[in-house]
Motif scaffolding. Sequence first.
Motif, short mmCIF file in Angstrom:
data_model
loop_
_atom_site.label_atom_id
_atom_site.label_comp_id
_atom_site.label_asym_id
_atom_site.label_seq_id
_atom_site.Cartn_x
_atom_site.Cartn_y
_atom_site.Cartn_z
N TYR A 64 0.83 -1.22 0.00
CA TYR A 64 0.00 0.00 0.00
C TYR A 64 0.86 1.26 0.00
O TYR A 64 0.65 2.17 -0.81
N ALA A 77 -7.17 4.82 -0.49
CA ALA A 77 -7.65 3.71 0.35
C ALA A 77 -8.90 3.07 -0.26
O ALA A 77 -9.07 1.84 -0.20
N GLN A 91 -3.76 5.40 8.23
CA GLN A 91 -4.09 4.11 7.60
C GLN A 91 -4.51 3.04 8.61
O GLN A 91 -4.60 1.86 8.25
#
Length: 199
Positions: A33, A60, A121
């Motif tokens: 990510y 995201a 996150q």
Amino acid sequence: MDKPRQRRSSGPRTFDRDEAVEIAMRLFRRYGYEGVSIADLTGAIGIAPPSLYAAFGSKAGLYREALDRYAALPGALEGMAGAETLEEAVSGLLEAAIRSVVTDERGCMISTGLVEGAPAQQDLARELRTRRQGLRGRIAAALRRWLSVEDADRLAAYLLAVQQGIAVQARDGADEAELLHIRDEVMIGVAVRHRSPAA
């Protein structure tokens, strides 16, 4: 290997959402990510950042769609299908896990895509932890055909740890033969500790 980039043509451009998610999945799978930027995504997909945000809400949001696509691919659990003994089930699970990480992307979005992240996150990191816990539970449920609940849970935790290690080793460049040696070592331990009765 350099991340693929695509030159954008001038002017607005429509795009195929399904193709965009596929491209994103491949990038996230290979680089994780945090290793993929908005510029990487828009360059590979061939759209401008405002179009990405309009379609997916955020990086995201795109990651979650890519994760859903990845989770739908054939995975390690499919390797347990049709097993008649505990040894066959464990070997099949690990062989399928190995096949899934020796692709061009050489990674597992669930095992290594985002283990820890910045405060922003944390929701995504928690979601991935939940997915890993769910995978562990499904492995344990399959193993209960041959083992007690307690033993199945313990072996499932161990096998999930092995799968995560295999994913990391693949990302570091281990080839299929090296990863199969890991499978072989696991099988020795399973044979010694667990004696499965005939199905």
